[in-house]
Design an enzyme around this catalytic site. Structure first.
Site: not given
Ligand code: NDP
Length: 444
Positions: A125, A165
């Site tokens: 990662k 991510d």
């Molecule tokens: P994105 O950046 O596309 O979206 C993240 C979302 O979560 C946004 O809506 C963001 O809001 C919100 N968010 C982020 N940090 C916080 C926080 N501290 N408190 C509240 N809301 C928060 O990321 P992904 O959708 O890709 O990833 C989301 C999760 O899924 C992560 O845990 C990631 O590790 C996991 N994941 C992702 C994969 C992928 O293929 N993308 C694969 C496997 C797991 P804002 O815009 O306001 O920051």
């Protein structure tokens, strides 16, 4: 003291300032007690001591210039945790909260997740404390180019293959890949999540969210339940959340709430997912701007309150530790029957305990959200073969992979005396393959 307890004690002693890493390791080592007592060879070979120590941790300076000519310096990371079963694989996260402890927890979880997919990928990662929010496209490009100017030495199609991510989507992957290709002068699949015009796989964008829902379907099937007619709360509104929401809607469920880090929107009659997707993906808006006020949808500040919305199913898909004991109790008292983790480690240990005590179906992240990395591995296969599969072909493979992950996790749980506990089952099934490969490869 058992082997797992001894190793845990040393992890706690040696990594005191990394609470997320300690949380992830504690959960896994608790699951592995039965396995390590059934396999004394693991202790003899020091498997756990090696399993919890990254093979390599790279930390580097990332200087870049903003549009006003001011110089900024961020910190870049890549943790190459375990390559026993394949090249390191795992996403890059750009978020101000990133530090080595978050990178290690994510890379550690990734080892088991990648093993569960049944594909030949090790765990890694990376990322940076850079915040893409509020930056211009040119600033993001300059940052990505600077980041890759160091990272390129450590990655490659057969060595380490990063993906996206939090904060790293199609735009960032494009800039990172452009710089990689420019420096290395090779056209190879050193990153996944690439655009379709330059080696990306159809279905990769949708994969984590769709895979999460396919896994949820398997969980519900075990209790003769289906998604149709269920009310679903999904936290976040990023890549994972949006495609989970789309698949839930396709399968006849109703998404009643979604969020970002500022607040959440809810509507008992169902949110308009297309409007949210357009607002987030195309217009890069906040969730508070992604609905029509006359639609009946309401916005509230404080994203953590999303768990007070009444639902049958919760899919936490934003970030780590977003459901604590209080939120878990609220979900249970509102009649929630299933929780599947779209984000990595979104439920605290106390929350998980509450779900299990109340017979709520619980799908752990390393199984439930493995569809993204699995499809990344399919992208690597297509790149090696210089071919591309149709969306339907990729989606069909994803479905089979998610079903297999569910079966492996539930069978491992049964075999090691914790039937129905998918959390322990996923840890055990993922670990066994890696541990056996490590035994075979000697003390390295
Ligand atoms: P994105 O950046 O596309 O979206 C993240 C979302 O979560 C946004 O809506 C963001 O809001 C919100 N968010 C982020 N940090 C916080 C926080 N501290 N408190 C509240 N809301 C928060 O990321 P992904 O959708 O890709 O990833 C989301 C999760 O899924 C992560 O845990 C990631 O590790 C996991 N994941 C992702 C994969 C992928 O293929 N993308 C694969 C496997 C797991 P804002 O815009 O306001 O920051």
């Amino acid at each position: 003291m058992t082997y797992c307890q001894k190793v845990l004690e040393s992890v706690v002693r040696r990594n005191p300032h990394e609470p997320e890493f300690l949380q992830a390791v504690t959960e896994v080592l608790n699951s592995l007690e039965a396995v390590t007592s059934a396999h004394p060879e693991y202790e003899k070979m020091g498997i756990l001591e090696r399993f919890i120590e990254p093979e390599r941790q790279i930390i580097f300076r990332v200087p870049w210039m903003d549009d006003g000519g001011n110089v900024h310096v961020n910190r870049g990371f890549r943790v190459q945790f375990n390559s026993a079963i394949g090249p390191y694989k795992g996403g890059l996260r750009f978020h101000p909260s990133v530090y080595i402890g978050i990178m290690k927890f994510l890379a550690f979880e990734q080892i088991l997740k990648n093993s569960l997919t049944g594909l030949a990928i090790g765990g890694g990662k990376g990322g940076s404390d850079f915040d893409p929010k509020g930056k211009s496209d040119n600033e993001v490009m300059r940052f990505c180019q600077s980041f890759m100017t160091e990272l390129y030495r450590h990655v490659g199609g057969d060595m380490d293959v990063p993906a996206g991510d939090i904060g790293v989507g199609a735009r960032e992957i494009g800039f990172l890949y452009g710089q990689y290709k420019r420096i290395r002068n090779v056209y190879e699949g050193a990153l996944t999540g690439k655009g379709i015009t330059y080696g990306g796989s159809l279905g990769r964008t949708e994969a984590t969210g769709y895979g999460l829902v396919y896994f949820l379907e398997e969980m519900l099937n075990s209790r003769s339940q289906v998604i149709r007619g269920k009310k679903v709360t999904i936290s976040g509104s990023g890549n994972v959340a949006i495609y989970a929401a789309k698949k839930i809607a396709q399968l006849g469920g109703t998404v009643v709430a979604m969020s970002d880090s500022n607040g959440y929107i809810s509507d008992p009659g169902g949110l308009d997912i297309d409007t949210i997707q357009f607002g987030k993906e195309i217009e890069r808006k906040r969730i508070s701007q992604c609905y029509l006020p006359e639609s009946g949808t309401r916005y509230a500040e404080n994203c953590n309150d999303i768990w007070s919305v009444k639902c049958d199913i919760a899919l936490p898909s934003a970030t780590e530790n977003e459901i604590d004991a209080k939120s878990a109790e609220m979900l249970v008292s509102n009649g929630c029957i299933a929780v599947a983790e779209g984000a990595n480690m979104p439920c605290t240990p106390e929350a998980i305990k509450i779900f299990m005590e109340n017979d709520v179906l619980f799908g752990p992240a390393k199984a439930a959200n493995a569809g993204g990395v699995a499809t990344s591995a399919l992208e690597m296969q297509q790149n090696s073969m210089r071919t591309s599969w149709t969306f339907e072909e990729v989606d069909a493979r994803l479905k089979v992979i998610m079903k297999n992950i569910y079966t492996k996790s539930s069978e491992a749980a049964k075999k090691y005396g914790c039937e129905g506990n998918l959390l322990a089952g996923a840890d055990i099934a993922g670990f066994l393959k890696v541990a056996d490969a490590m035994v075979a490869q000697g003390v390295v």
